[in-house]
Design a protein around this motif. Structure first.
Motif, PDB file in Angstrom:
ATOM      1  N   ILE A   1       3.986  -4.643  -9.793  1.00  0.00           N
ATOM      2  CA  ILE A   1       3.655  -3.171  -9.011  1.00  0.00           C
ATOM      3  C   ILE A   1       1.852  -3.338 -10.130  1.00  0.00           C
ATOM      4  N   GLY A   2       1.021  -3.783  -9.118  1.00  0.00           N
ATOM      5  CA  GLY A   2      -0.131  -2.680  -9.442  1.00  0.00           C
ATOM      6  C   GLY A   2      -0.454  -1.551  -8.675  1.00  0.00           C
ATOM      7  N   ALA A   3      -0.885  -0.526  -8.859  1.00  0.00           N
ATOM      8  CA  ALA A   3      -1.746   0.895  -8.490  1.00  0.00           C
ATOM      9  C   ALA A   3      -2.709   1.113  -8.708  1.00  0.00           C
ATOM     10  N   PHE A   4      -2.782   1.892  -7.579  1.00  0.00           N
ATOM     11  CA  PHE A   4      -4.532   2.413  -7.778  1.00  0.00           C
ATOM     12  C   PHE A   4      -4.550   3.863  -7.215  1.00  0.00           C
ATOM     13  N   THR A   5      -5.139   5.181  -7.504  1.00  0.00           N
ATOM     14  CA  THR A   5      -5.231   6.056  -6.962  1.00  0.00           C
ATOM     15  C   THR A   5      -6.062   6.241  -5.903  1.00  0.00           C
TER      16      THR A   5
ATOM     17  N   GLN B   1       0.639  -1.194   0.212  1.00  0.00           N
ATOM     18  CA  GLN B   1       0.091   0.095  -0.059  1.00  0.00           C
ATOM     19  C   GLN B   1       0.677   1.577  -0.029  1.00  0.00           C
ATOM     20  N   HIS B   2       2.376   1.396   0.600  1.00  0.00           N
ATOM     21  CA  HIS B   2       3.197   3.200   0.383  1.00  0.00           C
ATOM     22  C   HIS B   2       4.353   2.780   0.877  1.00  0.00           C
ATOM     23  N   GLY B   3       5.107   3.385   0.485  1.00  0.00           N
ATOM     24  CA  GLY B   3       6.674   3.304   1.423  1.00  0.00           C
ATOM     25  C   GLY B   3       7.074   4.414   2.064  1.00  0.00           C
ATOM     26  N   SER B   4       5.954   4.917   2.641  1.00  0.00           N
ATOM     27  CA  SER B   4       6.789   6.194   3.720  1.00  0.00           C
ATOM     28  C   SER B   4       5.721   5.389   5.210  1.00  0.00           C
TER      29      SER B   4
ATOM     30  N   LEU C   1       7.945 -11.436  -6.761  1.00  0.00           N
ATOM     31  CA  LEU C   1       7.457 -10.324  -5.681  1.00  0.00           C
ATOM     32  C   LEU C   1       6.324  -9.448  -6.099  1.00  0.00           C
ATOM     33  N   ARG C   2       5.211  -9.863  -5.525  1.00  0.00           N
ATOM     34  CA  ARG C   2       4.446  -8.454  -6.152  1.00  0.00           C
ATOM     35  C   ARG C   2       3.467  -8.255  -5.189  1.00  0.00           C
ATOM     36  N   THR C   3       2.852  -6.749  -5.490  1.00  0.00           N
ATOM     37  CA  THR C   3       2.300  -5.976  -4.445  1.00  0.00           C
ATOM     38  C   THR C   3       1.658  -4.686  -5.245  1.00  0.00           C
ATOM     39  N   THR C   4       0.914  -3.936  -3.853  1.00  0.00           N
ATOM     40  CA  THR C   4       0.078  -3.399  -4.509  1.00  0.00           C
ATOM     41  C   THR C   4       0.410  -2.230  -4.274  1.00  0.00           C
ATOM     42  N   PHE C   5       0.499  -0.318  -4.498  1.00  0.00           N
ATOM     43  CA  PHE C   5       0.372   0.082  -3.741  1.00  0.00           C
ATOM     44  C   PHE C   5      -0.796   1.887  -3.892  1.00  0.00           C
TER      45      PHE C   5
END
Ligand code: SF4
Length: 434
Positions: A314-318, A249-252, A283-287
């Motif tokens: 990587i999958g991303a969503f706004t 979900q995030h990197g912060s 590895l797959r992740t989503t942010f």
């Protein structure tokens, strides 16, 4: 009764529809492909985000507009669970609504079919795909502030291992080559019964009970719950592919705190367990980008984290606010244009890393699982079969384009001869040329 079922939303909803179909088949009701041939129209809805709700309403309305007076229309699933009023307001003529996991209640209401139909057995349980989704639990106990799932589905409840194994055996007997384990939080499997490493134990039981399913794939792991025992079990069992989907979900850290998600330290530890046990693990992740209050600096930290970990997929969503979640009421909502810009920057970075990861596969020998019976035409003539290697999960990751014509469900030994950002180009290995 003849029924026509439309399924919207995610893979987990597909599994719910399959369970409903099992209950309806037990009552000898007949599935039909065309709505006009049905006595009952069923829509299994998604209510996860506003766009999904709008799509659900559009589909229900389309069926309602075209239906005859003698056809019934039932709406079920996530949207009716959380927003039945919206469904009723948009389409007042709906005959019945049911929430999630109500397949037995629906089947009981319909009763056994009055006419006895010869129910065709599908060659594969899930719409002709050689992959079957096994939903091992539902619901979620996590506190993520952006997510409506715990409200829709309630707390996490694991499915019984014996039932899951019976289901897995049924898929394998029907020809499935891949079992994809899904849940809201797969790594919580068994926790509701006090099992700390329930998922590792389930993988062991599956490997023993269904050795003919060469690929078992794990989706939706939760950071911090990927224990050394789970990673070692995945590495040891030959049919569990070295692949893990773990949404981060995030990197912060500041953002993760606002999201009420595990910290980066915890995420790094889980990744390390996986990479130590399986150095070649994919590895797959989503942010989520544009969560309320996300500053430019916090977004840069996300990009730095992606650079550091170099995730293969990587999958991303706004971020999109969900009514009923704590995050929806937060001040500092990020403007849509900023979200889109950040999404573009993240995906550009992710694409370059994915290309590097695919290039590193060139020259390696792999198995390609063919997914389609309809080969495509290659540019210079000849046929291309479409499939995947263990590196790609169905529906969300890339493809393997293999020279030659192979049937759906075939596992073909092949060489990787080229790489694109998301897809691999493969030639059949000697002895496999068609
Ligand atoms: S772990 Fe997943 S399903 Fe559970 S609350 Fe968080 S985002 Fe939602």
């Amino acid at each position: 009764m003849k029924y026509h079922l439309v399924t919207l939303g995610c893979a987990k909803n597909t599994v719910d529809s399959m369970r409903l179909e099992q209950a309806l088949r037990a009552g000898r009701h007949l599935p039909v492909a065309a709505p006009q041939d049905a006595d009952l129209l069923l829509v299994n809805t998604c209510g996860f985000i506003d766009d999904a709700k709008a799509e659900s309403v559009e589909v229900i309305r389309g069926l309602d507009d075209g239906r005859r007076e003698d056809q019934r229309l039932y709406v079920i699933g996530c949207m009716t669970e959380i927003a039945e009023g919206e469904v009723r307001a948009a389409i007042p003529d709906v005959d019945a609504t049911y929430g999630v996991e109500q397949w037995d209640a629906i089947a009981a209401e319909l009763g056994p079919a009055s006419e006895t139909y010869d129910i065709p057995e599908r060659s594969l349980p899930q719409f002709g795909s050689p992959s079957a989704y096994l939903k091992i639990s539902d619901g979620c106990d996590r506190p993520c502030t952006f997510c409506i799932i715990p409200t829709i589905k309630g707390g996490m409840h694991s499915d019984d291992a014996r039932r899951l194994i019976a289901e897995a055996r049924m898929y394998a007997a029907a020809g499935a080559k891949e079992l994809v384990l899904v849940a809201q939080d797969s790594t919580a499997y068994g926790e509701d019964r006090g099992d700390r490493d329930g998922l590792a134990a389930l993988l062991e039981q599956l490997a023993e009970a269904v050795p003919e399913a060469p690929w078992v794939r794990l989706m939706y792991a939760y950071p911090g719950r990927v224990t050394p025992r789970l990673a070692e079990t995945m590495a040891r069992l030959p049919n569990v592919v070295p692949y893990l989907d773990m949404p981060l979900q995030h990197g912060s850290d500041a953002m993760l705190r606002r999201m009420k998600r595990p910290s980066l330290r915890v995420a790094r530890q889980s990744i390390e367990h996986i990479r130590t046990a399986m150095p070649d693990a994919v590895l797959r992740t989503t942010f989520i980008v544009g969560f309320p209050g996300e500053t430019e600096q916090e977004f840069e930290q996300l990009l730095d984290f992606v650079e550091e970990q170099r995730f293969d997929h990587i999958g991303a969503f706004t971020y999109s606010p969900q009514a009923g979640t704590p995050a929806a009421t937060l001040a500092e909502q990020v403007p849509e244009a900023v979200k889109q810009e950040r999404y573009g920057a993240l995906m550009e970075l992710a694409q370059g890393i994915s290309l590097d990861s695919n290039r590193a596969m060139v020259g390696r020998e792999v198995d390609v699982l063919i997914e389609s019976d309809e080969p495509a035409q290659a540019e210079g003539g000849g046929s291309i079969s479409i499939g995947r290697t263990f590196r790609d999960a169905p529906e969300v990751d890339g493809m393997a384009l293999l020279k030659g014509e192979y049937p759906s469900g075939a596992l073909v030994r092949a060489w990787v001869v080229g790489a694109m950002p998301y897809d691999l180009l493969c030639d059949p290995a000697e002895g496999n040329a068609d």
